[in-house]
Scaffold this motif. Structure first.
Motif, PDB file in Angstrom:
ATOM      1  N   ALA A  79       1.277  30.759   5.986  1.00  0.00           N
ATOM      2  CA  ALA A  79       2.472  30.311   5.257  1.00  0.00           C
ATOM      3  C   ALA A  79       3.439  29.589   6.185  1.00  0.00           C
ATOM      4  O   ALA A  79       4.031  28.571   5.811  1.00  0.00           O
ATOM      5  N   LEU A  80       3.583  30.086   7.395  1.00  0.00           N
ATOM      6  CA  LEU A  80       4.446  29.430   8.368  1.00  0.00           C
ATOM      7  C   LEU A  80       3.918  28.047   8.727  1.00  0.00           C
ATOM      8  O   LEU A  80       4.681  27.082   8.821  1.00  0.00           O
ATOM      9  N   LEU A  81       2.605  27.942   8.881  1.00  0.00           N
ATOM     10  CA  LEU A  81       1.997  26.631   9.141  1.00  0.00           C
ATOM     11  C   LEU A  81       2.204  25.696   7.958  1.00  0.00           C
ATOM     12  O   LEU A  81       2.453  24.502   8.129  1.00  0.00           O
ATOM     13  N   CYS A  82       2.112  26.225   6.759  1.00  0.00           N
ATOM     14  CA  CYS A  82       2.279  25.412   5.559  1.00  0.00           C
ATOM     15  C   CYS A  82       3.718  24.910   5.419  1.00  0.00           C
ATOM     16  O   CYS A  82       3.949  23.784   4.977  1.00  0.00           O
ATOM     17  N   LEU A  83       4.666  25.738   5.786  1.00  0.00           N
ATOM     18  CA  LEU A  83       6.079  25.339   5.710  1.00  0.00           C
ATOM     19  C   LEU A  83       6.392  24.133   6.583  1.00  0.00           C
ATOM     20  O   LEU A  83       7.204  23.291   6.231  1.00  0.00           O
ATOM     21  N   ARG A  84       5.753  24.065   7.732  1.00  0.00           N
ATOM     22  CA  ARG A  84       6.062  23.026   8.698  1.00  0.00           C
ATOM     23  C   ARG A  84       4.939  22.006   8.838  1.00  0.00           C
ATOM     24  O   ARG A  84       4.821  21.361   9.872  1.00  0.00           O
ATOM     25  N   ASP A  85       4.112  21.851   7.820  1.00  0.00           N
ATOM     26  CA  ASP A  85       3.001  20.907   7.869  1.00  0.00           C
ATOM     27  C   ASP A  85       3.526  19.473   7.898  1.00  0.00           C
ATOM     28  O   ASP A  85       4.193  19.031   6.958  1.00  0.00           O
ATOM     29  N   PRO A  86       3.236  18.708   8.962  1.00  0.00           N
ATOM     30  CA  PRO A  86       3.803  17.356   9.057  1.00  0.00           C
ATOM     31  C   PRO A  86       3.291  16.407   7.973  1.00  0.00           C
ATOM     32  O   PRO A  86       4.044  15.570   7.474  1.00  0.00           O
ATOM     33  N   LYS A  87       2.052  16.532   7.581  1.00  0.00           N
ATOM     34  CA  LYS A  87       1.513  15.636   6.553  1.00  0.00           C
ATOM     35  C   LYS A  87       2.179  15.908   5.202  1.00  0.00           C
ATOM     36  O   LYS A  87       2.530  14.975   4.475  1.00  0.00           O
ATOM     37  N   ARG A  88       2.372  17.172   4.885  1.00  0.00           N
ATOM     38  CA  ARG A  88       3.026  17.538   3.624  1.00  0.00           C
ATOM     39  C   ARG A  88       4.471  17.040   3.616  1.00  0.00           C
ATOM     40  O   ARG A  88       4.960  16.524   2.615  1.00  0.00           O
ATOM     41  N   GLN A  89       5.147  17.147   4.742  1.00  0.00           N
ATOM     42  CA  GLN A  89       6.534  16.693   4.810  1.00  0.00           C
ATOM     43  C   GLN A  89       6.636  15.182   4.698  1.00  0.00           C
ATOM     44  O   GLN A  89       7.549  14.667   4.057  1.00  0.00           O
ATOM     45  N   ARG A  90       5.723  14.459   5.312  1.00  0.00           N
ATOM     46  CA  ARG A  90       5.724  12.993   5.183  1.00  0.00           C
ATOM     47  C   ARG A  90       5.457  12.577   3.752  1.00  0.00           C
ATOM     48  O   ARG A  90       6.064  11.644   3.238  1.00  0.00           O
ATOM     49  N   ALA A  91       4.535  13.265   3.091  1.00  0.00           N
ATOM     50  CA  ALA A  91       4.173  12.905   1.719  1.00  0.00           C
ATOM     51  C   ALA A  91       5.339  13.085   0.756  1.00  0.00           C
ATOM     52  O   ALA A  91       5.460  12.339  -0.215  1.00  0.00           O
ATOM     53  N   TYR A  92       6.189  14.066   1.022  1.00  0.00           N
ATOM     54  CA  TYR A  92       7.316  14.323   0.132  1.00  0.00           C
ATOM     55  C   TYR A  92       8.605  13.702   0.631  1.00  0.00           C
ATOM     56  O   TYR A  92       9.663  13.915   0.042  1.00  0.00           O
ATOM     57  N   GLY A  93       8.531  12.943   1.727  1.00  0.00           N
ATOM     58  CA  GLY A  93       9.706  12.245   2.233  1.00  0.00           C
ATOM     59  C   GLY A  93      10.757  13.162   2.827  1.00  0.00           C
ATOM     60  O   GLY A  93      11.914  12.785   2.938  1.00  0.00           O
ATOM     61  N   ALA A  94      10.371  14.331   3.231  1.00  0.00           N
ATOM     62  CA  ALA A  94      11.321  15.277   3.800  1.00  0.00           C
ATOM     63  C   ALA A  94      11.513  14.991   5.287  1.00  0.00           C
ATOM     64  O   ALA A  94      10.685  14.346   5.927  1.00  0.00           O
ATOM     65  N   GLN A  95      12.620  15.486   5.802  1.00  0.00           N
ATOM     66  CA  GLN A  95      12.876  15.364   7.231  1.00  0.00           C
ATOM     67  C   GLN A  95      11.800  16.140   7.991  1.00  0.00           C
ATOM     68  O   GLN A  95      11.503  17.280   7.658  1.00  0.00           O
ATOM     69  N   SER A  96      11.212  15.529   9.005  1.00  0.00           N
ATOM     70  CA  SER A  96      10.124  16.161   9.743  1.00  0.00           C
ATOM     71  C   SER A  96      10.652  17.295  10.619  1.00  0.00           C
ATOM     72  O   SER A  96      11.485  17.090  11.479  1.00  0.00           O
ATOM     73  N   ARG A  97      10.170  18.494  10.320  1.00  0.00           N
ATOM     74  CA  ARG A  97      10.493  19.669  11.128  1.00  0.00           C
ATOM     75  C   ARG A  97       9.202  20.283  11.637  1.00  0.00           C
ATOM     76  O   ARG A  97       9.080  21.494  11.747  1.00  0.00           O
ATOM     77  N   ALA A  98       8.227  19.464  11.931  1.00  0.00           N
ATOM     78  CA  ALA A  98       6.901  19.945  12.297  1.00  0.00           C
ATOM     79  C   ALA A  98       6.922  20.673  13.636  1.00  0.00           C
ATOM     80  O   ALA A  98       7.702  20.352  14.526  1.00  0.00           O
ATOM     81  N   PHE A  99       6.059  21.660  13.735  1.00  0.00           N
ATOM     82  CA  PHE A  99       5.876  22.344  15.009  1.00  0.00           C
ATOM     83  C   PHE A  99       5.175  21.399  15.976  1.00  0.00           C
ATOM     84  O   PHE A  99       4.364  20.571  15.556  1.00  0.00           O
ATOM     85  N   PRO A 100       5.427  21.538  17.262  1.00  0.00           N
ATOM     86  CA  PRO A 100       4.640  20.767  18.237  1.00  0.00           C
ATOM     87  C   PRO A 100       3.168  21.181  18.154  1.00  0.00           C
ATOM     88  O   PRO A 100       2.835  22.272  17.680  1.00  0.00           O
ATOM     89  N   SER A 101       2.318  20.316  18.619  1.00  0.00           N
ATOM     90  CA  SER A 101       0.875  20.552  18.527  1.00  0.00           C
ATOM     91  C   SER A 101       0.466  21.860  19.195  1.00  0.00           C
ATOM     92  O   SER A 101      -0.371  22.601  18.662  1.00  0.00           O
ATOM     93  N   ALA A 102       1.023  22.161  20.344  1.00  0.00           N
ATOM     94  CA  ALA A 102       0.659  23.398  21.040  1.00  0.00           C
ATOM     95  C   ALA A 102       1.052  24.629  20.224  1.00  0.00           C
ATOM     96  O   ALA A 102       0.315  25.622  20.188  1.00  0.00           O
ATOM     97  N   MET A 103       2.194  24.564  19.559  1.00  0.00           N
ATOM     98  CA  MET A 103       2.644  25.685  18.733  1.00  0.00           C
ATOM     99  C   MET A 103       1.730  25.854  17.516  1.00  0.00           C
ATOM    100  O   MET A 103       1.389  26.985  17.143  1.00  0.00           O
ATOM    101  N   ARG A 104       1.339  24.746  16.893  1.00  0.00           N
ATOM    102  CA  ARG A 104       0.417  24.838  15.751  1.00  0.00           C
ATOM    103  C   ARG A 104      -0.907  25.456  16.188  1.00  0.00           C
ATOM    104  O   ARG A 104      -1.467  26.305  15.481  1.00  0.00           O
ATOM    105  N   ASN A 105      -1.405  25.029  17.340  1.00  0.00           N
ATOM    106  CA  ASN A 105      -2.666  25.591  17.836  1.00  0.00           C
ATOM    107  C   ASN A 105      -2.530  27.080  18.131  1.00  0.00           C
ATOM    108  O   ASN A 105      -3.454  27.858  17.869  1.00  0.00           O
TER     109      ASN A 105
END
Length: 90
Positions: A17-43
């Motif tokens: 759920a935490l990964l889903c909240l900050r998914d960069p592709k989902r945020q881009r698709a909905y035009g939201a401000q990008s709050r994506a986790f850095p790649s190392a944090m996602r991994n």
């Protein structure tokens, strides 16, 4: 089903759920401000989500592993459904 298995499914679902909240592709698709986790944090979150399954496998607890695997898959589908609800209007 054991309490440890249920706790492991809950832990994995929380990280998904935490990964889903900050998914960069989902945020881009909905035009939201990008709050994506850095790649190392996602991994690290992905590795953490898989950790209970690895622990069950290393403990040779096949029943708990398969219950965790199936429960995590169902939880992941439910989380994806919850985050997509109301967003796909034609």
């Amino acid at each position: 089903m054991g309490a440890l298995t249920l706790a492991a499914i809950g832990f994995t679902a929380a990280l998904v759920a935490l990964l889903c909240l900050r998914d960069p592709k989902r945020q881009r698709a909905y035009g939201a401000q990008s709050r994506a986790f850095p790649s190392a944090m996602r991994n690290a979150l992905i590795a953490g989500a898989l950790l209970p399954g690895a622990a069950f496998a290393l403990a040779a607890d096949g029943a708990a592993f398969f219950l965790w695997f199936g429960g995590s898959a169902v939880a992941g589908w439910c989380i994806a459904l919850l985050f997509s609800r109301g967003r796909q209007r034609s």
